[in-house]
Structures are given as C-alpha cells and as structure tokens.
Design an enzyme around this catalytic site. Structure first.
Site, PDB file in Angstrom:
ATOM      1  N   CYS A 261       0.812  -1.224   0.000  1.00 53.05           N
ATOM      2  CA  CYS A 261       0.000   0.000   0.000  1.00 53.05           C
ATOM      3  C   CYS A 261       0.843   1.271   0.000  1.00 53.05           C
ATOM      4  O   CYS A 261       0.654   2.163  -0.840  1.00 53.05           O
ATOM      5  CB  CYS A 261      -0.980  -0.012   1.170  1.00 53.05           C
ATOM      6  SG  CYS A 261      -0.230   0.134   2.812  1.00 53.05           S
ATOM      7  N   HIS A 309      -2.829   1.404   6.821  1.00 56.63           N
ATOM      8  CA  HIS A 309      -3.184   1.266   5.403  1.00 56.63           C
ATOM      9  C   HIS A 309      -3.383   2.642   4.786  1.00 56.63           C
ATOM     10  O   HIS A 309      -3.865   3.582   5.442  1.00 56.63           O
ATOM     11  CB  HIS A 309      -4.458   0.431   5.225  1.00 56.63           C
ATOM     12  CG  HIS A 309      -4.766   0.127   3.786  1.00 56.63           C
ATOM     13  ND1 HIS A 309      -3.938  -0.635   2.992  1.00 56.63           N
ATOM     14  CD2 HIS A 309      -5.812   0.485   2.992  1.00 56.63           C
ATOM     15  CE1 HIS A 309      -4.462  -0.742   1.782  1.00 56.63           C
ATOM     16  NE2 HIS A 309      -5.599  -0.073   1.757  1.00 56.63           N
ATOM     17  N   HIS A 321      -5.782   1.387  -4.365  1.00 57.39           N
ATOM     18  CA  HIS A 321      -4.952   0.903  -3.264  1.00 57.39           C
ATOM     19  C   HIS A 321      -4.481  -0.517  -3.535  1.00 57.39           C
ATOM     20  O   HIS A 321      -5.052  -1.249  -4.342  1.00 57.39           O
ATOM     21  CB  HIS A 321      -5.739   0.962  -1.947  1.00 57.39           C
ATOM     22  CG  HIS A 321      -6.820  -0.075  -1.833  1.00 57.39           C
ATOM     23  ND1 HIS A 321      -7.078  -0.766  -0.679  1.00 57.39           N
ATOM     24  CD2 HIS A 321      -7.720  -0.563  -2.753  1.00 57.39           C
ATOM     25  CE1 HIS A 321      -8.085  -1.597  -0.869  1.00 57.39           C
ATOM     26  NE2 HIS A 321      -8.494  -1.498  -2.108  1.00 57.39           N
TER      27      HIS A 321
END
Length: 346
Positions: A261, A309, A321
């Site tokens: 990520c 994240h 993502h």
C-alpha cells in the site's frame, strides 16, 4: 450496334488508383481531436454504420491519454501565462502610481501658463511694457528693462519645465501603454484557448464515461481512473497509480511489477518528483492535513486508528490501493473502511 460488357479493371489500374488516392489524415494532431472523438463516438454507439467492435477500456484509456498528453502542456502554458499576467499587472499598477503625481505637476504648470497667457491676452503685460518704455530716467529704464527680462526668463523657465515634465511623463507612460496592450492581447488569446481546451476535455471525459457506463471497466476498475485529468504533480501521481491497477500486491514492494500500500503511494508521487517514506504512518507525518471537503485527486487516504493502510484518492469518491496478498491493485469506494485522515504530498 453490338453492346459489349464493361471490362473489369486491370490489376495495374487498380494499383495505380490506390497509389494516387489521397492519404487518409492521421488522428494524432491536436487540431483534429474534436473531429476524431466524434468519429470514435460513432464507433462506440454500436450503430448500423459501425464496422469495428467496441474498443476496450484499455484502448480508450490509451487513446485519451495520448490526447491528454497533448493538451496538458497547453494547460500548463496557460498557468504560466496567468502568473506572468499577474506580475505585469502589478508592474503596471506601480507605474501608474508613479505617473499620477507627474500628471498633477503637469496640470499645475499648464494652469500657470494658461494664467500668463490670459494676462497677456488682456493686455496687462503690454501695458506694463509701455509704462517701462515711458520712463524718463535712463537708470530707471535700465532697471525696468532688467525686471522685464527677468519676467520673460521666468515665463521661459515655466514653459521649459512644463515641456520637461511632459517628456518625462511620456517616457514613463510608454512602457505602461505597451504592457497594457500586451496584456489585452494575451488575455484574449488565453480566453480563446481556455474555451477550446475545456471543450476538448469535456469530450474526452464523456467518451470515458460512456465506456465505463457500459460496464467495460471490470471489477478492478469499476469507474474512470482518475475521475478527471488533474494537471501538475498530482495529475502525474494519480495517473501513475491508476496505471498500476491489476498488478499484484507484494509486501515491501515499491514497483515496478508489484507494490504494497505505501509502496504504491511512494512510487506514484516519486513520478511527480515528491519523495515519500515507505510506511503509511510516516507518510501521514510528512503530508499536509486536508479535510474531506477539500479532498482532491492525488491526496492520500489513511485508514484505521494505527494508520496501517493508505490509498490514493482518484476523484469521484474512489481510491486506488494495494490491499493485501492475493488481491491485485484495484479501486474501491473511499468510505470502504475506517478512515483516519487525509494527507496531501508536496
């Protein structure tokens, strides 16, 4: 009289006809984008005249990206022009402030000259001369003549001062006039170009929306990515991130074949010349905080209380993502997960 069936064209005549036919124009020039998009739209409608299969999303994105790469330099040139216009306006305003007191001095001097001329017209100066010439004493006459000479010199100085002021005013005003004329021409050109560019972008965006509306984006790209084409560094970053859709998630990777990520955010903004650490929490620390209302394409969206994240906002309520192992890079709704905050690199 016998009638003969028309002879079929020979191979040679057919080849000559092909060689002498006018070449078909290419769609690659910026000036033909509108006409080309209109033609492309006909193909996409699936009408009776269409002879080609509907292009894929990837093909449309490549086509649009080529045109955007021609449009974006013009947009950036307009941005630079607007900055230049603002600087020239400041210069013009400063020059106008310098000219204003000079104009007042010129007006004052002209009023004085006008007063002297009025006196001469009324005969007052002429009467004074006659009185001087009528003096009986030679010494008195010399004194009066000197006085008259000084009076004349004063008038000459006033006239000369007015002329010098006028010359100075003209020298100061000439650059201002030139700048104003240049500003006027540039603003007119900018307005025309801006209108043309906006029309081009609108057509490109409608074409994208049509393809995605037909479900051609697939599960990884369910909406246009990016939703629009922002300019500048954010545009570079968001277009790069969108281009990575479908590549695999690999822990600790930052490209070019796989990403995690924060590695995807790092690589995307690196394309725009902005350095980010390879860690979501640290990326939050080095980016400027923005509100949900101010969110724009290229901004980072951080999830969970521990900031483990991060995704990139691409407009239209979507983010790109790299989520987890076994799941390729894809788009999701921005609210699909507990949002912590938003950050803007650069």
């Amino acid at each position: 009289m016998a009638h003969h069936a028309p002879r079929p064209p020979s191979y040679r005549s057919t080849q000559v006809a092909r060689l002498t036919a006018a070449p078909r124009p290419r769609w690659s020039r910026f000036t033909t984008v509108i006409a080309a998009l209109a033609g492309a739209a006909v193909v996409l409608t699936g009408g009776a005249t269409a002879v080609h299969a509907e292009p894929s999303v990837a093909e449309i994105e490549r086509q649009i990206d080529q045109d955007w790469n021609r449009l974006e330099p013009i947009i950036e040139q307009h941005n630079a022009t607007r900055q230049d216009l603002a600087a020239k306006r400041r210069q013009a305003d400063a020059l106008a402030k310098r000219i204003e007191p000079l104009q007042l001095q010129v007006d004052l001097a002209m009023n004085q000259i006008t007063g002297l001329a009025a006196e001469a017209y009324k005969g007052e100066n002429l009467s004074a001369v006659n009185a001087l010439l009528g003096s009986r004493s030679p010494a008195e006459l010399v004194d009066q003549l000197e006085l008259l000479d000084r009076f004349a010199q004063r008038q000459q100085r006033d006239v000369r001062a007015v002329k010098e002021l006028r010359d100075k005013l003209a020298a100061e005003k000439a650059p201002l006039d030139e700048m104003v004329a240049q500003l006027t021409r540039t603003e007119a050109q900018l307005a025309a170009k801006k209108k043309q560019i906006n029309a081009e972008i609108d057509r490109l965006q409608k074409l994208r929306l049509k393809v995605y509306g037909n479900g051609g984006g697939g599960p990884l790209r369910p909406a246009p990515c990016p939703a629009g084409y922002p300019g500048g560094p954010a545009g570079t970053a968001v277009k790069f991130a969108c281009a990575q859709i479908g590549k695999p998630y690999v822990w600790g990777a930052d490209g070019p074949n796989s990403y995690d990520c924060s590695g995807l955010m790092l690589a995307a903004w690196a394309k725009a010349g902005v350095s980010l650490p390879h860690n979501a929490r640290q990326q939050r620390q080095v980016t400027a905080r923005v509100s949900r209302a101010d969110l724009r394409a290229g901004d980072l969206v951080f999830y969970y209380a521990d900031l483990h994240h991060v995704g990139m906002y691409v407009g239209g309520g979507w983010v790109v993502h790299a989520s987890q192992a076994g799941v390729p890079i894809k788009m999701k709704r921005v609210d699909d997960g507990p949002i912590n905050s938003y950050g803007r690199p650069g």
